[in-house]
Enzyme design. Structure first.
Site, PDB file in Angstrom:
ATOM      1  N   SER A   1      57.311  13.282  -7.496  1.00  0.00           N
ATOM      2  CA  SER A   1      57.349  11.945  -6.922  1.00  0.00           C
ATOM      3  C   SER A   1      55.955  11.319  -6.949  1.00  0.00           C
ATOM      4  CB  SER A   1      57.939  11.998  -5.514  1.00  0.00           C
ATOM      5  OG  SER A   1      58.256  10.714  -5.036  1.00  0.00           O
TER       6      SER A   1
ATOM      7  N   ASP B   1      68.924  10.815  -9.404  1.00  0.00           N
ATOM      8  CA  ASP B   1      67.793  10.503  -8.536  1.00  0.00           C
ATOM      9  C   ASP B   1      67.929   9.072  -8.016  1.00  0.00           C
ATOM     10  OD1 ASP B   1      65.231   9.880  -7.455  1.00  0.00           O
ATOM     11  OD2 ASP B   1      64.318  11.439  -8.696  1.00  0.00           O
TER      12      ASP B   1
ATOM     13  N   HIS C   1      66.543  13.515  -6.030  1.00  0.00           N
ATOM     14  CA  HIS C   1      65.084  13.455  -5.980  1.00  0.00           C
ATOM     15  C   HIS C   1      64.581  14.732  -5.302  1.00  0.00           C
ATOM     16  CE1 HIS C   1      61.388  11.086  -6.240  1.00  0.00           C
ATOM     17  NE2 HIS C   1      61.075  11.522  -5.025  1.00  0.00           N
TER      18      HIS C   1
END
Length: 397
Positions: A37, A123, A157
């Protein structure tokens, strides 16, 4: 009375201060980075800026180099949720311009790099096509054989492991997922090659340590001041309405979004103006760099033998995955340490600290909350991590 005080003192646990990061025997041609991320964005950013000394990068649900252009609106829009708006040619041109200006290493260094990309097709925070744009960015500098891109069906994610964490389809803390995929091994093996794969439980005979991170901050770290934007002075009601709308967007944009009045003012209103000077400095709260005082590292048992030449890898956590939020869970459960122990790879886990003004979610800076140099070798976070690497290799004892 005195006896009671002594007894009470004896019952209080002794807090061990973070230790000083040591020097080890490291092959300087075997230094790499990775992250998830905002950490994935930082890994790509760091690799691109220091390509002369970093041989490769692993990005899990990350973002292309300088995607935001220093604009929070772009970061939350094109770079996370609307990747069709990412102009890869512009990012490539920007990287080359930064190199020509001497702000990052020459992009020619990238041709010898190895790039690992992983993204989940489900995601909901950083859309899968953002990683595809990153792949296209790197293809301008390296051959396709130097890139391994994995787009995992149904994955959210999350950082992929074989059997640690939440279900791979789940979005939530600590953002580690049971994806039947050893992401740490796969990325390290692709970058460094010929690594032993962990099988079953691996005895971690090395040392997991906490080290003092503050000594690596550039001495020139400057104070940050809040200024009042001209547009707020000219049209308070309109500015308030715009700010409220953007606040709602940020709060629903996922864990990679950082929400702060400073960012709203800085990124979305026209210009800055003073009203008899600036407000009190925020430097005491860490607003100028957002780095924690303490970080983690895993030192394999073999690396304590000075005759053993080790590799070095830096792992950047994602937003809401820092020490103050989940402790050492990511550093201990993502799977890096087992690969490190078997293959003599020193692992550094530098840590960001949330700040209520500039960085409430504890994200690495990939949209300029630390300043305009965030994506260059002059960026405060970039310099700090490079100083850590130089300490371990002996270049900055």
């Amino acid at each position: 009375m005195a006896a009671n005080l002594l007894l009470a003192a004896a019952l209080v646990p002794v807090l061990q201060a973070a230790q000083r990061l040591e020097i080890f025997t490291v092959d300087k041609a075997e230094i790499s980075v990775s992250g998830i991320s905002s950490g994935g964005a930082m890994a790509v950013q760091f690799h691109t800026a220091y390509s002369a000394s970093v041989k490769g990068a692993g990005s899990i649900a990350g973002i292309p180099y300088s995607c935001s252009g220093g604009q929070l609106g772009t970061a939350l829009g094109s770079c996370m949720s609307s990747p069709s708006g990412i102009n890869v040619a512009s990012l490539v041109s920007h990287a080359k311009s930064q190199a020509a200006a001497g702000k990052i290493d020459a992009t020619d260094n990238l041709r010898n790099s190895s790039i690992f990309i992983w993204a989940g097709t489900s995601d909901s925070v950083v859309r899968t096509d953002v990683s595809r744009k990153m792949e296209t960015f790197y293809l301008d500098f390296v051959s396709s054989s130097s890139i391994k891109a994995v787009y995992a069906s149904g994955a959210e994610h999350t950082f992929p492991t074989e059997n640690n964490g939440n279900p791979c389809t789940y979005l939530g803390s600590p953002y580690i997922g049971r994806c039947s995929y050893n992401g740490a091994y796969e990325l390290l093996n692709f970058i460094h090659g010929n690594l032993q794969r962990p099988s079953g439980d691996v005895a971690l005979n090395g040392k997991f340590i906490e080290y003092n991170q503050t000594e690596f901050l550039p001495s020139s770290t400057k104070k940050r001041f809040l200024l009042v934007p001209d547009s707020l002075l000219m049209s308070p009601l309109k500015a308030y309405a715009s700010m409220s709308s953007m606040m709602g967007t940020m709060l629903t944009s996922g864990i990679a979004a950082s929400t702060s009045i400073w960012d709203w003012w800085k990124k979305f209103f026209n210009g800055f103006g003073g009203i008899g000077g600036s407000l009190p400095s925020l430097s005491g709260s860490g607003a100028s760099h957002s780095m924690d005082s303490t970080a983690y590292a895993y030192i394999p048992s073999g690396c304590y033998d000075s005759t053993v030449v080790c590799k070095l890898h830096v792992v950047f956590h994602g937003c809401k995955m820092q020490r103050e939020t989940i402790g050492d869970v990511f550093a201990k459960r993502a799977g890096y340490n087992e690969v490190a122990e078997l293959n003599n790879i020193i692992i550094l886990y530098p840590q960001i600290k949330s700040d209520s003004i500039s960085n409430p979610n504890g994200c690495w800076d990939w949209w300029a909350y630390t300043g305009a140099n965030y994506d260059t070798r002059d960026g405060v976070q970039m310099k700090a991590v490079k100083n850590m690497i130089d300490r371990v290799t002996g270049d900055n004892p």
